[in-house]
Design a protein around this motif. Structure first.
Motif, PDB file in Angstrom:
ATOM      1  N   ALA A   4       0.810  -1.125  -0.072  1.00 46.35           N
ATOM      2  CA  ALA A   4       0.130  -0.102   0.181  1.00 46.35           C
ATOM      3  C   ALA A   4       0.961   1.359  -0.070  1.00 46.35           C
ATOM      4  O   ALA A   4       1.947   1.171   0.725  1.00 46.35           O
ATOM      5  CB  ALA A   4      -0.790  -0.235   1.386  1.00 46.35           C
ATOM      6  N   ALA A  24      -4.021   0.676   7.012  1.00 48.95           N
ATOM      7  CA  ALA A  24      -3.544  -0.030   6.043  1.00 48.95           C
ATOM      8  C   ALA A  24      -2.436  -0.997   6.170  1.00 48.95           C
ATOM      9  O   ALA A  24      -2.258  -2.127   5.624  1.00 48.95           O
ATOM     10  CB  ALA A  24      -2.779   1.171   4.828  1.00 48.95           C
ATOM     11  N   PHE A  28      -2.302  -4.669   4.547  1.00 44.56           N
ATOM     12  CA  PHE A  28      -1.434  -5.001   3.503  1.00 44.56           C
ATOM     13  C   PHE A  28      -0.203  -5.458   4.131  1.00 44.56           C
ATOM     14  O   PHE A  28       0.081  -5.418   5.288  1.00 44.56           O
ATOM     15  CB  PHE A  28      -0.949  -3.715   2.665  1.00 44.56           C
ATOM     16  N   ILE A  87      -3.408   4.285  -1.243  1.00 42.42           N
ATOM     17  CA  ILE A  87      -4.445   4.353  -0.135  1.00 42.42           C
ATOM     18  C   ILE A  87      -4.677   5.793   0.313  1.00 42.42           C
ATOM     19  O   ILE A  87      -3.690   6.533   0.683  1.00 42.42           O
ATOM     20  CB  ILE A  87      -4.166   3.385   1.274  1.00 42.42           C
TER      21      ILE A  87
END
Ligand code: ADP
Length: 163
Positions: A4, A24, A28, A87
């Protein structure tokens, strides 16, 4: 490995940014925080080096988060991380309008690049770097707006800029 990319100006990083980065990092394999060095935003409070230092400090507890500087187009920067996803945090409808436009532009440059959105935590929907800069300039309380570890740095900078 899924990467990300969390891009922004981070002038300075706020608890709203950090909230998106940490969420995130839970989804990820790896998160690259991408600090934009282009000068499209007028009169930044911090140098790129200072922004990177603050992001490094507050993301140190998260082993799968790294920090990079980007001096060019984000859609080109993303190419070095195969299959990476951008993101972005969404605070309000106005964020969406801007981000929708950015996604269309990015896709013209790099058609494989997808953008995914995380809604802002309700504690931080009002929060932006510009609010933090304004608060700092007038000596306002920064606790609850930015991570504790960087409050001293922001206050020191505001003091020097106040002269
Ligand atoms: P700002 O809008 O504060 O100047 P940036 O340009 O650095 O910040 O924004 C980088 C990304 O972080 C954007 O996707 C933006 O929507 C997101 N973001 C900024 N502040 C918040 C917040 N309080 N909560 C969630 N996402 C945010």
């Amino acid at each position: 490995m899924r990467t990300a990319i969390c891009p922004g100006s981070f002038d300075p990083i706020t608890l709203g940014h950090l909230n998106i980065i940490v969420r995130a990092a839970q989804i990820f394999d790896r998160v690259v925080v991408c600090v934009a060095a282009n000068a499209t935003k007028t009169s930044p409070m911090f140098t790129v080096e200072e922004k990177v230092e603050m992001v490094r400090r507050v993301t140190a507890p998260y082993p799968n988060v790294t920090v990079e500087v980007n001096r060019g187009l984000l859609a080109e920067f993303a190419r070095q991380y195969e299959g990476s996803v951008l993101i972005k945090g969404l605070r309000a409808a106005s964020d969406f309008d801007y981000e929708f436009q950015m996604d269309l532009i990015n896709k013209r440059i790099n058609p494989d690049l997808e953008t995914m959105f995380l809604t802002a935590d309700q504690r931080y929907t009002f929060l932006s770097s510009s609010i933090v800069r304004e608060m700092a300039r007038y000596g306002g309380e920064l606790r609850g707006l930015v991570p504790e570890e960087i409050i001293g740095m922001i206050e020191a900078k505001a003091n020097t800029q106040r002269g």
